[in-house]
Structures are given as structure tokens and as C-alpha cells.
Motif scaffolding. Sequence first.
Motif, PDB file in Angstrom:
ATOM      1  N   MET A   1       0.835  -1.186   0.000  1.00  0.00           N
ATOM      2  CA  MET A   1       0.000   0.000   0.000  1.00  0.00           C
ATOM      3  C   MET A   1       0.871   1.237   0.000  1.00  0.00           C
ATOM      4  N   LEU A   3       0.659   5.004   0.616  1.00  0.00           N
ATOM      5  CA  LEU A   3      -0.163   6.086   1.143  1.00  0.00           C
ATOM      6  C   LEU A   3       0.552   7.401   0.883  1.00  0.00           C
ATOM      7  N   GLU A  55      -8.668   0.949   3.972  1.00  0.00           N
ATOM      8  CA  GLU A  55      -7.640   0.161   3.303  1.00  0.00           C
ATOM      9  C   GLU A  55      -7.914  -1.341   3.398  1.00  0.00           C
ATOM     10  N   ARG A  58     -10.267  -1.928   0.586  1.00  0.00           N
ATOM     11  CA  ARG A  58      -9.529  -1.967  -0.685  1.00  0.00           C
ATOM     12  C   ARG A  58      -8.832  -3.319  -0.864  1.00  0.00           C
ATOM     13  N   GLU A  66      -9.264   6.814  -3.241  1.00  0.00           N
ATOM     14  CA  GLU A  66      -7.912   6.857  -2.680  1.00  0.00           C
ATOM     15  C   GLU A  66      -7.908   7.647  -1.376  1.00  0.00           C
ATOM     16  N   SER A 209      -2.768  -6.170   4.827  1.00  0.00           N
ATOM     17  CA  SER A 209      -3.177  -4.773   4.950  1.00  0.00           C
ATOM     18  C   SER A 209      -3.209  -4.344   6.407  1.00  0.00           C
TER      19      SER A 209
END
Length: 238
Positions: A1, A3, A55, A58, A66, A209
Amino acid sequence: MNLRTVIATRYVTPLREGGSLPAIIEADDDGMYVLKFSGAGQGPKALIAELVAGEVARAAGLPVPEIVLVELDPELARTEPDPEIQALIRASAGLNLALDYLPGAVTFDPIAEKPDADLASAVVWFDAYVTNVDRTPRNTNMLIWHRRLWLIDHGATLYFHHTWNDYLERSRAPFPMIKDHVLLRFASALREVDATMTGGSHQTSLTASLHLFLMPGWWRRLRSAAATSTGTLTGSIC
């Protein structure tokens, strides 16, 4: 991920929904975002829940705008005539959280829209997984954008982290409030979705995650910024 962190350059307009008073802002990447303020009345744990649950969604393959970290300069408050907004910007100086703004999106209407069984079941499964009490017919917290369903506003999830008493026992407790979920009547494939989400690659993605939130760096910065804006941050999700 990955960010990203952006810098807020302009406060565009407030979104006067709920008690947190989020706002549309423009950032230094020329993007528009829906900013969730670290100094808002819902407190820092709502920001943490927004980030973690978003997240995880996702990772489960669900559509979520996003999520970015946003550096907010308190000097932006000087151009705002509303004293409430001025105070909120100043109280939120530093690191905040935002979602990509979806221009032209409309609120999901369960009467006009009928999502397919697999998607509805996946959303219901996810909301039970993160104990989301806030996806009901009264407040769906979903948008339709480019004919696609998008999940937003996860600040009310993970409510266990407001109290850590008996948290291990409560982690296995039923989640009765799922009965009020706006998509439950469409979710006819829950058994199939559960088998998918709890096995193989999906479970690996969900676990990975969650592990990312134990890493240093931006995670500590977000917790620190949130704690600074409201005093002492008690408890955590780590």
C-alpha cells in the motif's frame, strides 16, 4: 500500500453533513479531496478507523476512493469568514486524512439502485468484519460515480477501540447491528462471499493490509497529529 501525503493549498467548501464538518480542499498535486479534520469533534479515533477500514476494504477488492494524508497549514483559516471553520482549521494544523473527491457523484439510493448479489454480499461481509454501524437506509455512506458503487465514510467502524475491556472475548461476539444494513436484502450470496474472503489470497491480502498499520513512519505521525489535536490519545488499534 502506497499512502501518499499531499499539502492542502485551498479550502474550497464545507460539507455540512454530520458532526465532523468535512470539507472539499485543493492540494499541491492539483487534486481535490474530501478532508477529514484531526481536530473535529468525533476525535482522532474516527480518523484511525477511516484509514484502517478503508484500506481493509480496498484489500478485499471493494471500491474505495484513494485515501491520502494531508498536511494542513493553520494559515488557511485566515481567508475563511466562518469562525467555526477557522477554529476547525487551526485545531487541525498538521497531519490530517482525506479521500479523493469524486465530482458529480450522487448518494446511493436503495430504491433506485439494485447492486448485484456478489457486491452487496461483499459489502455486508466487510461491514460486519469491521463492525460498521453506519451503513443504513438512513445514511448509506455509499456513492454512485460513473455508474459504479463506491464506499465512503468509515469513521464509525472498529468501535471496539473506544474501549479495550475484554477485547479478545468481544472479537468473537456476534454483530447484531448488521441487521440494519442497507444492502442486507440484496446480499443473497453471503455464504459464498464468506468462503472467498476467509480463504486463500483474500485472507492473505486482508492480513497484510492490517500488518501495514503496525509499521512506523506515517502511522505514528497520524496518531501523533491526532493526539495533539485533542489532547491525549487513549488506546490504539495496534
